[in-house]
Design a protein around this motif. Structure first.
Motif, PDB file in Angstrom:
ATOM      1  N   VAL A  90      87.343 -74.193 -32.579  1.00 37.27           N
ATOM      2  CA  VAL A  90      88.445 -73.859 -33.492  1.00 37.27           C
ATOM      3  C   VAL A  90      88.738 -72.363 -33.443  1.00 37.27           C
ATOM      4  CG1 VAL A  90      89.199 -73.900 -35.896  1.00 37.27           C
ATOM      5  CG2 VAL A  90      87.910 -75.824 -34.976  1.00 37.27           C
ATOM      6  N   MET A  91      87.685 -71.543 -33.460  1.00 37.34           N
ATOM      7  CA  MET A  91      87.876 -70.097 -33.395  1.00 37.34           C
ATOM      8  C   MET A  91      88.440 -69.681 -32.040  1.00 37.34           C
ATOM      9  SD  MET A  91      84.726 -68.326 -35.477  1.00 37.34           S
ATOM     10  CE  MET A  91      83.502 -68.818 -34.268  1.00 37.34           C
ATOM     11  N   GLY A  92      88.057 -70.404 -30.985  1.00 39.63           N
ATOM     12  CA  GLY A  92      88.585 -70.098 -29.660  1.00 39.63           C
ATOM     13  C   GLY A  92      90.085 -70.285 -29.569  1.00 39.63           C
ATOM     14  N   GLU A  93      90.641 -71.169 -30.411  1.00 45.11           N
ATOM     15  CA  GLU A  93      92.090 -71.364 -30.447  1.00 45.11           C
ATOM     16  C   GLU A  93      92.779 -70.331 -31.343  1.00 45.11           C
ATOM     17  OE1 GLU A  93      92.575 -75.314 -31.856  1.00 45.11           O
ATOM     18  OE2 GLU A  93      91.789 -76.275 -30.034  1.00 45.11           O
ATOM     19  N   ALA A  94      92.090 -69.911 -32.419  1.00 43.00           N
ATOM     20  CA  ALA A  94      92.732 -69.039 -33.404  1.00 43.00           C
ATOM     21  C   ALA A  94      92.586 -67.556 -33.086  1.00 43.00           C
ATOM     22  CB  ALA A  94      92.150 -69.325 -34.797  1.00 43.00           C
ATOM     23  N   ASP A 168     106.093 -69.811 -31.587  1.00 42.02           N
ATOM     24  CA  ASP A 168     105.166 -69.765 -30.464  1.00 42.02           C
ATOM     25  C   ASP A 168     104.253 -68.559 -30.639  1.00 42.02           C
ATOM     26  OD1 ASP A 168     103.799 -69.912 -28.125  1.00 42.02           O
ATOM     27  OD2 ASP A 168     105.486 -69.432 -26.812  1.00 42.02           O
ATOM     28  N   SER A 169     103.009 -68.802 -31.049  1.00 47.36           N
ATOM     29  CA  SER A 169     102.081 -67.710 -31.325  1.00 47.36           C
ATOM     30  C   SER A 169     101.605 -67.008 -30.071  1.00 47.36           C
ATOM     31  CB  SER A 169     100.868 -68.241 -32.107  1.00 47.36           C
ATOM     32  OG  SER A 169     101.259 -68.762 -33.362  1.00 47.36           O
ATOM     33  N   THR A 170     101.915 -67.559 -28.895  1.00 45.80           N
ATOM     34  CA  THR A 170     101.534 -66.899 -27.644  1.00 45.80           C
ATOM     35  C   THR A 170     102.585 -65.905 -27.171  1.00 45.80           C
ATOM     36  OG1 THR A 170     102.523 -68.652 -26.281  1.00 45.80           O
ATOM     37  CG2 THR A 170     100.225 -68.950 -26.959  1.00 45.80           C
ATOM     38  N   SER A 171     103.737 -65.874 -27.836  1.00 48.42           N
ATOM     39  CA  SER A 171     104.828 -64.987 -27.445  1.00 48.42           C
ATOM     40  C   SER A 171     104.711 -63.659 -28.175  1.00 48.42           C
ATOM     41  CB  SER A 171     106.176 -65.649 -27.756  1.00 48.42           C
ATOM     42  OG  SER A 171     107.241 -64.744 -27.548  1.00 48.42           O
ATOM     43  N   PHE A 172     104.594 -62.570 -27.425  1.00 54.16           N
ATOM     44  CA  PHE A 172     104.494 -61.255 -28.049  1.00 54.16           C
ATOM     45  C   PHE A 172     105.796 -60.886 -28.761  1.00 54.16           C
ATOM     46  CE2 PHE A 172     100.878 -60.762 -25.187  1.00 54.16           C
ATOM     47  CZ  PHE A 172      99.989 -60.051 -25.985  1.00 54.16           C
ATOM     48  N   SER A 173     106.929 -61.337 -28.236  1.00 54.30           N
ATOM     49  CA  SER A 173     108.205 -60.986 -28.855  1.00 54.30           C
ATOM     50  C   SER A 173     108.322 -61.568 -30.259  1.00 54.30           C
ATOM     51  CB  SER A 173     109.362 -61.473 -27.978  1.00 54.30           C
ATOM     52  OG  SER A 173     109.323 -62.891 -27.824  1.00 54.30           O
ATOM     53  N   ILE A 254     102.574 -65.655 -44.293  1.00 51.75           N
ATOM     54  CA  ILE A 254     104.005 -65.443 -44.527  1.00 51.75           C
ATOM     55  C   ILE A 254     104.829 -65.922 -43.336  1.00 51.75           C
ATOM     56  CG2 ILE A 254     105.783 -63.678 -44.873  1.00 51.75           C
ATOM     57  CD1 ILE A 254     103.709 -62.047 -46.404  1.00 51.75           C
ATOM     58  N   PHE A 255     104.360 -65.608 -42.118  1.00 50.10           N
ATOM     59  CA  PHE A 255     105.147 -65.901 -40.914  1.00 50.10           C
ATOM     60  C   PHE A 255     104.646 -67.128 -40.151  1.00 50.10           C
ATOM     61  CE2 PHE A 255     105.773 -61.365 -41.748  1.00 50.10           C
ATOM     62  CZ  PHE A 255     107.155 -61.272 -41.675  1.00 50.10           C
ATOM     63  N   ASN A 256     103.732 -67.873 -40.747  1.00 56.36           N
ATOM     64  CA  ASN A 256     103.234 -69.119 -40.144  1.00 56.36           C
ATOM     65  C   ASN A 256     102.627 -68.871 -38.768  1.00 56.36           C
ATOM     66  OD1 ASN A 256     102.758 -71.935 -40.133  1.00 56.36           O
ATOM     67  ND2 ASN A 256     104.584 -72.296 -38.910  1.00 56.36           N
ATOM     68  N   VAL A 257     101.824 -67.837 -38.667  1.00 61.54           N
ATOM     69  CA  VAL A 257     101.106 -67.543 -37.432  1.00 61.54           C
ATOM     70  C   VAL A 257      99.776 -68.286 -37.474  1.00 61.54           C
ATOM     71  CG1 VAL A 257     100.136 -65.729 -35.969  1.00 61.54           C
ATOM     72  CG2 VAL A 257     102.185 -65.272 -37.313  1.00 61.54           C
ATOM     73  N   GLN A 258      99.526 -69.117 -36.479  1.00 58.00           N
ATOM     74  CA  GLN A 258      98.339 -69.964 -36.474  1.00 58.00           C
ATOM     75  C   GLN A 258      97.147 -69.210 -35.884  1.00 58.00           C
ATOM     76  OE1 GLN A 258      98.453 -72.983 -38.043  1.00 58.00           O
ATOM     77  NE2 GLN A 258     100.546 -72.330 -38.502  1.00 58.00           N
ATOM     78  N   GLY A 259      96.669 -68.230 -36.640  1.00 58.23           N
ATOM     79  CA  GLY A 259      95.551 -67.424 -36.180  1.00 58.23           C
ATOM     80  C   GLY A 259      94.344 -67.548 -37.087  1.00 58.23           C
TER      81      GLY A 259
END
Length: 308
Positions: A90-94, A168-173, A254-259
């Motif tokens: 789980v931590m490896g994904e977040a 998309d949490s993988t997108s830096f933009s 706030i921004f729904n970032v899945q971290g």
């Protein structure tokens, strides 16, 4: 240098053990039964409760549970969530998501914070200096969650420049806006700290000597002034990385970032001790290593600093 690094690594061992012990005790001495809470308001079968307590180790004394956790931890086993997923998985994904968000925030903090601070320090006592001071005081006085919702309302809901939530949490933009919000408070502190050190070092004797020798102004500021002024700033930036990871709990919500922030918040809601302790354990390791790197960076910025 090698002897200093070895000594610092040895000093990390009791700090790491003590920190994990405190977190483990804080999580596990809270009132209530996390196993029973899995049923909510519904009635629970006593046999199932007993089986789950035995499965997750809640039938053992607290001291024994901590020893078992540490022994498993040194083997790379962070335990399992109540959903029977390995905490490490789980931590490896977040964690990569939060690290990307932290990297974006750190770059913004360094570029804007040091840039504004250096500009104000070079123009000390003038309108630019006053403007940077007012800006930093306004940012410092506003809570992070207010800045987050305000930025999302203006830039996403009203102007439509960005999406209100990160898709998309993988997108830096897509992480630029939450990263900017995460960096705002620290950026203001960095600007004020940089401004103060620049203004002080401008009056130092070595600066007058460099000017008197006829060195180009760009070299005097970029080499002599900047390197000496960045030592306290680097110290702040090093400690601030841990604050970014911890502060991501609010920004990611706030921004729904899945971290990691969302993972930690979910773990607190469900009282998943293995998840909470696992995340904080990684936090501790990251902060200890960053502090070591910051200390070593001092010698790069100031050649007079030597480690015996």
């Amino acid at each position: 240098m090698g002897r200093y690094v070895a000594r610092r690594l040895l000093q990390m061992i009791p700090v790491f053990i003590g920190t994990t012990l405190i977190i483990f005790l804080m999580v596990n001495i809270l009132p209530g039964d996390p196993i029973r809470a899995m049923w909510g308001e519904k009635a629970a079968d006593p046999a199932q409760l007993a089986a789950l307590r035995a499965e997750f180790g809640y039938d053992k004394p607290l001291w024994q549970r901590y020893i078992d956790y540490m022994l498993n931890l040194f083997q790379g086993d962070f335990g399992e969530t109540f959903g029977r997923r390995p905490v490490a998985e789980v931590m490896g994904e977040a964690f990569p998501v939060t690290l990307r968000l932290t990297a974006v925030a750190l770059v913004i903090e360094i570029i804007i914070g040091i840039g504004l601070g250096a500009w104000a320090g070079l123009k000390a006592g003038k309108a630019v200096d006053t403007g940077v001071l007012i800006f930093s005081l306004i940012v410092i006085s506003i809570p992070v969650f207010v800045l987050g919702y305000l930025a999302r309302f203006i830039l996403a809901d009203e102007l439509g420049w960005v999406a209100p939530n990160v898709q998309d949490s993988t997108s830096f933009s897509q992480l630029i806006l939450p990263g900017f919000v995460l960096a705002m408070l620290s950026m203001a502190y960095v600007a004020r700290l940089t401004r103060t050190t620049f203004a002080e070092n401008l009056r130092a004797d070595y600066m007058r000597t460099a000017m008197a020798k006829g060195l180009p102004r760009r070299r005097v500021i970029g080499v002599h002034l900047l390197r000496n002024s960045l030592i306290p700033v680097v110290t702040f930036l090093g400690t601030d990385v841990g604050g970014f990871i911890g502060g991501a709990v609010i920004t990611e919500g706030i921004f729904n970032v899945q971290g990691v922030g969302n993972l930690l918040f979910t773990g607190l809601q469900q009282r998943e001790g293995s998840t909470i302790v696992g995340v904080v354990t990684v936090f501790v390791l990251v902060i200890l290593l960053i502090n070591l790197l910051v200390d070593l960076l001092y010698a790069v910025l100031d050649p007079r600093i030597r480690y015996a």
